[in-house]
Design an enzyme around this catalytic site. Structure first.
Site, PDB file in Angstrom:
ATOM      1  N   ASP A   6       0.862  -1.180   0.000  1.00  0.00           N
ATOM      2  CA  ASP A   6       0.000   0.000   0.000  1.00  0.00           C
ATOM      3  C   ASP A   6       0.903   1.237   0.000  1.00  0.00           C
ATOM      4  O   ASP A   6       1.401   1.630   1.041  1.00  0.00           O
ATOM      5  CB  ASP A   6      -0.895  -0.026   1.242  1.00  0.00           C
TER       6      ASP A   6
ATOM      7  N   GLU B 150      -0.954  10.740   0.418  1.00  0.00           N
ATOM      8  CA  GLU B 150      -2.366  10.331   0.407  1.00  0.00           C
ATOM      9  C   GLU B 150      -2.875  10.085   1.821  1.00  0.00           C
ATOM     10  O   GLU B 150      -4.018  10.406   2.148  1.00  0.00           O
ATOM     11  CB  GLU B 150      -2.523   9.069  -0.455  1.00  0.00           C
TER      12      GLU B 150
ATOM     13  N   ASP C  90      -5.361   2.006  -6.054  1.00  0.00           N
ATOM     14  CA  ASP C  90      -4.938   1.844  -4.666  1.00  0.00           C
ATOM     15  C   ASP C  90      -5.051   0.372  -4.306  1.00  0.00           C
ATOM     16  O   ASP C  90      -5.238  -0.477  -5.180  1.00  0.00           O
ATOM     17  CB  ASP C  90      -5.818   2.709  -3.752  1.00  0.00           C
TER      18      ASP C  90
END
Length: 256
Positions: free
Chosen positions: A80, A113, A136
């Site tokens: 991630d 982010e 994502d």
């Protein structure tokens, strides 16, 4: 846990320190330490030695390398959103070999982010595209303690998750699904009734509004040093990005 501290002179290895369990009271053993109660041990004798190696503000990351643990399933830190960044980069590389693209394709690897989608704000404002797709990771909920009634049913290895909801332009959603089905790319659908926890929420409201979609790569154990993905899901995300980009025609707009 071992960490790598990123300094101007190179990587310095350290270990997150905590009192040994043998020296803790029964109450202390049950307590989750707060941030200020954890330190990084550099193996030095004093403050002066430490200051010669690192400076305040140097970043530290868990020393956890990539490993394939079964078939195409890999484990690493920061999938991630390294997984999403890779998918976008690989899609652009493949599109660069196409001769007759009707659309101009721009890619952005955005920063920050997690602390306010700041990179997406500036990138979307700068480019102001007709269409945008945020890429994502999303929660794979096929682990033993995830209730699909509460979190939805998303399977690792089941293909990219296509989001649907008020953050998502319906024309883009329909086009992504059509591209997946036309190219026999496996996919899953997520319904999200709120602004998503991704760059898509910032892109949608940039400039006068941008038609936005969202693809998420199924991920287990998000925000841990051992995040897990199926590399096939990343590959299928790449294929879907390529198929979507190739499907665009001059004059297409996200208006319904």
């Amino acid at each position: 846990r071992r960490v790598s501290i990123l300094t101007k002179e190179g990587i310095v290895t350290g270990v997150t320190g905590k009192r040994a369990i043998h020296l803790m009271s029964p109450e202390d053993r049950k307590k989750v330490p707060e941030t200020h109660e954890i330190w990084i041990d550099l193996g030095v004798k004093n403050k002066e030695e430490a200051e010669a190696l690192v400076r305040i503000g140097d970043s530290a990351v868990y020393d956890q390398s990539f490993e394939l643990i079964r078939g195409s399933v890999g484990v690493a830190r920061a999938f991630d959103d390294k997984a999403g960044a890779y998918a976008v980069m690989e899609a652009v590389l493949r599109l660069s070999q196409e001769q007759n693209l009707a659309a101009k394709v721009t890619a952005a690897a955005t920063t920050q982010e997690e602390i306010g989608t700041r990179g997406a704000m500036t990138a979307a404002f700068s480019e102001n595209p007709d269409f945008a797709i945020a890429v994502d990771v999303g929660h794979a909920t096929d682990s033993p303690d995830c209730d699909p009634r509460k979190y939805g049913q998303f399977v690792q290895g089941g293909g990219p998750i296509i989001c649907r909801g008020p953050n998502i332009n319906p024309v883009i959603f329909d086009k992504i699904v059509a591209c997946a089905e036309a190219n026999q790319i496996p996919y899953q659908i997520e319904a999200d009734p709120r602004p998503t926890g991704t760059d898509a929420r910032a892109i949608q409201v940039a400039q006068a509004g941008i038609a936005t979609g969202l693809l998420s790569i199924p991920l287990r154990y998000m925000h841990t040093p051992s995040e897990m993905v199926d590399l096939e899901d990343i590959e299928h995300t790449v294929q879907l990005l390529v198929a979507f980009s190739k499907s665009l025609q001059k004059g297409d707009r996200g208006i319904w």
